[in-house]
Design an enzyme around this catalytic site. Sequence first.
Site, PDB file in Angstrom:
ATOM      1  N   VAL A 282      47.645  44.552  46.514  1.00 49.38           N
ATOM      2  CA  VAL A 282      47.397  45.922  46.048  1.00 49.38           C
ATOM      3  C   VAL A 282      46.797  46.694  47.218  1.00 49.38           C
ATOM      4  O   VAL A 282      45.917  46.188  47.919  1.00 49.38           O
ATOM      5  CB  VAL A 282      46.435  45.932  44.837  1.00 49.38           C
ATOM      6  CG1 VAL A 282      46.182  47.355  44.365  1.00 49.38           C
ATOM      7  CG2 VAL A 282      47.019  45.089  43.701  1.00 49.38           C
TER       8      VAL A 282
ATOM      9  N   LEU B 109      34.635  42.689  42.319  1.00 52.29           N
ATOM     10  CA  LEU B 109      36.006  42.881  41.847  1.00 52.29           C
ATOM     11  C   LEU B 109      36.520  44.288  42.152  1.00 52.29           C
ATOM     12  O   LEU B 109      35.785  45.262  42.074  1.00 52.29           O
ATOM     13  CB  LEU B 109      36.083  42.635  40.334  1.00 52.29           C
ATOM     14  CG  LEU B 109      35.634  41.245  39.860  1.00 52.29           C
ATOM     15  CD1 LEU B 109      35.863  41.095  38.362  1.00 52.29           C
ATOM     16  CD2 LEU B 109      36.340  40.125  40.610  1.00 52.29           C
ATOM     17  N   HIS B 110      37.803  44.365  42.505  1.00 51.82           N
ATOM     18  CA  HIS B 110      38.458  45.651  42.776  1.00 51.82           C
ATOM     19  C   HIS B 110      39.837  45.623  42.122  1.00 51.82           C
ATOM     20  O   HIS B 110      40.197  44.657  41.433  1.00 51.82           O
ATOM     21  CB  HIS B 110      38.526  45.895  44.290  1.00 51.82           C
ATOM     22  CG  HIS B 110      39.093  44.754  45.080  1.00 51.82           C
ATOM     23  ND1 HIS B 110      40.393  44.314  44.925  1.00 51.82           N
ATOM     24  CD2 HIS B 110      38.541  43.931  46.000  1.00 51.82           C
ATOM     25  CE1 HIS B 110      40.614  43.307  45.733  1.00 51.82           C
ATOM     26  NE2 HIS B 110      39.492  43.027  46.389  1.00 51.82           N
ATOM     27  N   GLU B 111      40.615  46.682  42.375  1.00 51.71           N
ATOM     28  CA  GLU B 111      41.937  46.801  41.735  1.00 51.71           C
ATOM     29  C   GLU B 111      42.830  45.585  42.013  1.00 51.71           C
ATOM     30  O   GLU B 111      43.678  45.245  41.198  1.00 51.71           O
ATOM     31  CB  GLU B 111      42.650  48.069  42.215  1.00 51.71           C
ATOM     32  CG  GLU B 111      42.066  49.353  41.661  1.00 51.71           C
ATOM     33  CD  GLU B 111      42.243  49.515  40.150  1.00 51.71           C
ATOM     34  OE1 GLU B 111      43.239  49.001  39.602  1.00 51.71           O
ATOM     35  OE2 GLU B 111      41.365  50.130  39.521  1.00 51.71           O
TER      36      GLU B 111
ATOM     37  N   HIS C  35      41.887  42.439  42.192  1.00 55.99           N
ATOM     38  CA  HIS C  35      41.542  41.421  41.186  1.00 55.99           C
ATOM     39  C   HIS C  35      42.054  41.862  39.810  1.00 55.99           C
ATOM     40  O   HIS C  35      42.536  41.035  39.028  1.00 55.99           O
ATOM     41  CB  HIS C  35      40.025  41.233  41.107  1.00 55.99           C
ATOM     42  CG  HIS C  35      39.399  40.737  42.366  1.00 55.99           C
ATOM     43  ND1 HIS C  35      38.600  41.521  43.152  1.00 55.99           N
ATOM     44  CD2 HIS C  35      39.452  39.528  42.976  1.00 55.99           C
ATOM     45  CE1 HIS C  35      38.179  40.832  44.195  1.00 55.99           C
ATOM     46  NE2 HIS C  35      38.681  39.616  44.111  1.00 55.99           N
TER      47      HIS C  35
ATOM     48  N   ARG D 279      35.798  42.827  51.328  1.00 55.35           N
ATOM     49  CA  ARG D 279      35.146  43.054  52.625  1.00 55.35           C
ATOM     50  C   ARG D 279      35.354  44.486  53.131  1.00 55.35           C
ATOM     51  O   ARG D 279      34.711  44.887  54.094  1.00 55.35           O
ATOM     52  CB  ARG D 279      35.645  42.039  53.658  1.00 55.35           C
ATOM     53  CG  ARG D 279      35.107  40.639  53.387  1.00 55.35           C
ATOM     54  CD  ARG D 279      35.368  39.676  54.536  1.00 55.35           C
ATOM     55  NE  ARG D 279      34.654  38.446  54.374  1.00 55.35           N
ATOM     56  CZ  ARG D 279      35.163  37.320  53.861  1.00 55.35           C
ATOM     57  NH1 ARG D 279      36.415  37.290  53.449  1.00 55.35           N
ATOM     58  NH2 ARG D 279      34.418  36.231  53.750  1.00 55.35           N
TER      59      ARG D 279
END
Length: 285
Positions: free
Chosen positions: A181, A31-33, A35, A192
């Site tokens: 984002v 997960l990143h910003e 998500h 990725r």
Amino acid sequence: MLIHTIEKLRELRKSWNSSKSIGLVPTMGALHEGHLSLIKKAKETCDKVVVSVFVNPIQFGPSEDFDKYPRTLEADMELCNSAGVDAVFAPSPDIMYGKGNRLSNDTLTYVCPPFFYVNKLCGKSRTGHFDGVCTVVLKLFNIVQPDFAFFGQKDAQQAIIIKKMVKDLNVPVEVIQCPIVRESSGLALSSRNKYLSEEGKKDALALSRILNNIKMCFNKGITDIEALKETAYGYLTDKHDLEYLEILDKNTLEEQEKASSDSIVLIACRVDNVRLIDNIYLGEG
Ligand code: PAF
């Protein structure tokens, strides 16, 4: 709360008052910003939020990155907990597809979206990818039974195909699409991006630059699609392996005679041998 089985998820789902609205954010983890922005929207829209974390084997081709796809459940849990997520559903492939089942449409029921939508863009090089996506998303919808489901615009073709599936199969879920984002450099966030070297990250900026430049040219009055696409070549070097650059109708993915405020520009390009995608609307989102 971390849940691995369908039974436990259903129990929790039942324990929630039926008047509560439920949001699902389907993810493959890492997960990143991007998500987190989906989770934030889900929290604003719904009483309860479920995030699924499942690297779905049936949406990867045999030569794709299923084995090396980043799996970071502990960190994902921390992010979900701080974001106020009510449940993280992280099943194994055996739980999702049955132990010992051969993962193929010879033995399992698959959802096959219409050829018109899959025979282009990412679907062209990723045969069967959207069958795998629709199959797992419908399964997640049936398991979680959300009122709302949240998807990012970065995977624009995926979002359009899922909306089409929901409409065609009368799935009682409202699909909400959230904006891309980006890093301050312009690079669209993606799990990725972890594969990119520092140099690769710089080369990857070509994607957003190409898209922004096409939008700028459109805003100056250029609507000829070939002329707009040709502006990309100034940004591409031998570090870039362009897979597609298309300007299509943003809702239907149909070809248009001229670019318009209903157009979406979509790009896929390999950088550092990492396949990256990005897109931009020429009009309002
Ligand atoms: O966009 C993704 O991360 C995946 O395609 C999805 C929707 C979670 C299905 O596996």
